[in-house]
Motif scaffolding. Structure first.
Motif, PDB file in Angstrom:
ATOM      1  N   ASP A   1      -1.101  26.858  48.899  1.00 20.94           N
ATOM      2  CA  ASP A   1       0.195  26.614  48.277  1.00 20.94           C
ATOM      3  C   ASP A   1       0.766  25.264  48.715  1.00 20.94           C
ATOM      4  N   ARG A   2       1.348  24.546  47.757  1.00 17.64           N
ATOM      5  CA  ARG A   2       1.985  23.271  48.081  1.00 17.64           C
ATOM      6  C   ARG A   2       3.455  23.260  47.700  1.00 17.64           C
ATOM      7  N   SER A   3       3.987  24.460  47.395  1.00 11.87           N
ATOM      8  CA  SER A   3       5.386  24.500  46.984  1.00 11.87           C
ATOM      9  C   SER A   3       6.301  24.860  48.152  1.00 11.87           C
ATOM     10  N   ILE A   4       5.765  25.506  49.179  1.00 10.48           N
ATOM     11  CA  ILE A   4       6.607  25.881  50.320  1.00 10.48           C
ATOM     12  C   ILE A   4       5.842  25.826  51.647  1.00 10.48           C
ATOM     13  N   ALA A   5       4.534  26.099  51.621  1.00 12.89           N
ATOM     14  CA  ALA A   5       3.781  26.224  52.872  1.00 12.89           C
ATOM     15  C   ALA A   5       3.782  24.909  53.646  1.00 12.89           C
ATOM     16  N   TYR A   6       3.862  25.026  54.955  1.00 13.12           N
ATOM     17  CA  TYR A   6       3.738  23.843  55.802  1.00 13.12           C
ATOM     18  C   TYR A   6       2.267  23.450  55.908  1.00 13.12           C
ATOM     19  N   ASP A   7       2.058  22.212  56.353  1.00 16.24           N
ATOM     20  CA  ASP A   7       0.679  21.710  56.456  1.00 16.24           C
ATOM     21  C   ASP A   7      -0.190  22.601  57.342  1.00 16.24           C
ATOM     22  N   ASN A   8       0.401  23.173  58.407  1.00 19.15           N
ATOM     23  CA  ASN A   8      -0.425  23.965  59.337  1.00 19.15           C
ATOM     24  C   ASN A   8      -0.890  25.294  58.742  1.00 19.15           C
ATOM     25  N   GLU A   9      -0.345  25.706  57.591  1.00 18.41           N
ATOM     26  CA  GLU A   9      -0.780  26.946  56.918  1.00 18.41           C
ATOM     27  C   GLU A   9      -1.959  26.692  55.989  1.00 18.41           C
ATOM     28  N   ARG A  10      -2.293  25.422  55.746  1.00 18.07           N
ATOM     29  CA  ARG A  10      -3.348  25.059  54.805  1.00 18.07           C
ATOM     30  C   ARG A  10      -4.592  24.561  55.538  1.00 18.07           C
ATOM     31  N   PRO A  11      -5.775  24.547  54.919  1.00 19.87           N
ATOM     32  CA  PRO A  11      -6.041  25.148  53.611  1.00 19.87           C
ATOM     33  C   PRO A  11      -6.416  26.625  53.762  1.00 19.87           C
ATOM     34  N   ALA A  12      -6.427  27.335  52.609  1.00 22.51           N
ATOM     35  CA  ALA A  12      -6.991  28.684  52.607  1.00 22.51           C
ATOM     36  C   ALA A  12      -8.466  28.584  52.949  1.00 22.51           C
TER      37      ALA A  12
END
Ligand SMILES: [Fe+2]
Length: 440
Positions: free
Chosen positions: A196-207
């Motif tokens: 997700d790029r609408s709310i997730a912070y960078d540290n939550e990415r990538p899946a």
């Protein structure tokens, strides 16, 4: 409150969400005197007027400067409100804006932002504006500082904080299914994190896919009654329960009970802001550090979950490869899902939120207390810093432990299954508890 994750927000939605966030900030601080707002209540925290000026400054940097140019007369404030230039314990010595000056700064910045909204390009234009990310980032920042302010207010040594308004917790549902002690994940490949790029912070990415061995995890956070049993069994005094670092810290800090527990007339009490209450057996234990959580888990013959296990327990659903955004599904959080949103001003007994259970059968994965995991805060494979290194990148390493799930003091828009928080393993001012896991 719905942040419409995954799509662009209309200008009306942006304006309404920004206004709602600000109303809440003022609701939290509205009962405080200028002196209380200016004071350093604890060296761990900033004076609350610093948080307020910093909220305005962050909004100015990220919104005003990204969506329009204009002079708000704030030159020179970067040196005061940049958290990396001044540690928390030094912030009381800075030439901080007074509360009325902060209010004026907040509203000047906000007016400039709202005036510029109608001119926004409809489709985004830049990675920051795409899917309205930068607006949700600024909103989350204010929500997160609300929780920081609540930590400060709970620490306040002088007159206890009296909330202007509080909502009443739902009673545990007598017809709700019984809560099992532990539930089991059968093992398999799970998706951790999000694209997700609408709310997730960078540290939550990538899946990314992770093979997870089968494990058991507590169906609810460890309760006061369970933690009290550990204390009664001399859990704090028995060296065998503690890691080397935990034992050293326990001795140095003189830890004997969770922060804000007190025993005056034989019975333990727990303080939530201005309320001192007899220890409720079914509330999750709160305000324990990582070392205390780890010691309890060893005493109980278990261990703390890894963050992969925690996220699996929250987001995995049998028969689908798509992890859920929230434990209950993809719909936005409401007051019936979890003790979130910072208006209860206390934890709730486990069992109050049957609608919030995860498919695996875990209660209170979001809300109530942050939960310590055994995982150090590191980037996921393929991590890319966005949009600035000071949110995540500078904190990656072995010094911090990951916490998951949010607390009663976390606003709805500031938490989801993939959200990662982190702190030093000795910290207890956070609204932190834990649940246990074991192999099998
Ligand atoms: Fe901040």
């Amino acid at each position: 409150m719905d942040l419409h994750i995954g799509r662009s927000l209309s200008t009306a939605e942006i304006a309404s969400l920004l206004t709602e966030a600000r109303t809440r900030t003022f609701l939290l601080v509205g009962t405080l005197s200028d002196a209380e707002l200016r004071r350093l209540h604890d060296p761990l925290m900033s004076p609350i007027v610093w948080d307020l000026g910093h909220i305005a400054h962050f909004e100015e940097v990220w919104l005003r400067e990204n969506i329009q140019n204009g002079d708000t007369g704030s030159e020179g404030l970067s040196g005061i409100y940049d958290p990396f230039e001044n540690s928390r314990s030094k912030r009381a010595e800075l030439p901080l804006l007074s509360f009325p000056e902060c209010r004026a700064y907040l509203s000047t910045v906000r007016r400039a932002v709202l005036d510029a909204l109608p001119e926004l390009p409809a489709a985004g234009g830049t990675p920051l504006l795409a899917d309205s990310f930068v607006f949700r980032m600024v909103l989350q920042h204010e929500y997160q500082h609300n929780e920081t302010i609540l930590q400060t207010l709970q620490l306040k040594h002088d007159d206890a904080y009296q909330p202007h308004r509080r909502v009443v917790a739902p009673a545990p549902d007598p017809d709700a299914p019984g809560i099992e002690r532990m539930v089991r994940f059968p093992g398999g490949r799970v998706i951790l994190g999000t694209d997700d790029r609408s709310i997730a912070y960078d540290n939550e990415r990538p899946a990314h896919g992770v093979d997870v061995a089968s494990f058991w995890i507590d169906a609810h956070p460890v309760t006061n009654a369970e933690y009290a049993a550990f204390m009664e069994a001399d859990g704090y005094a028995d060296r065998i329960n503690w890691s080397d670092a935990g034992w050293a810290w326990k001795k140095e800090a003189g830890l004997e009970a969770p922060k804000y527990w007190e025993r005056t007339t034989g019975e333990w009490t727990e303080r939530f802001m201005d309320r001192v209450e007899a220890l409720h057996p079914a509330r999750p234990v709160c305000h324990v550090c990582y070392h205390e959580a780890d010691a309890y888990a060893r005493w109980a013959g278990t261990r703390l979950p890894t963050e992969v296990e925690w996220e699996t327990a929250a987001a995995w659903k049998a028969g689908t490869d798509e992890p859920q955004v929230y434990p209950w599904g993809d719909g936005p959080p409401t007051a019936s899902h979890a003790n979130l949103d910072a208006l209860l001003f206390e934890t709730t007994p486990v069992g109050c939120y049957p609608e919030g259970r995860s498919p695996l059968g875990c209660w209170d994965m979001l809300g109530n207390v942050w939960e310590w995991t055994s995982t150090d805060f590191h980037p996921y494979p393929g991590y890319e810093t966005f949009p600035y290194p000071e949110y995540s990148e500078v904190f990656f390493g072995d010094e911090y432990k990951v916490l998951r799930g949010g607390s009663w003091a976390t606003r709805f828009g500031a938490v989801r299954n993939t959200f990662r928080n982190w702190d030093y393993p000795i910290r207890r001012q956070i609204f932190s508890g834990f649940r246990c896991a074991k192999n099998g």
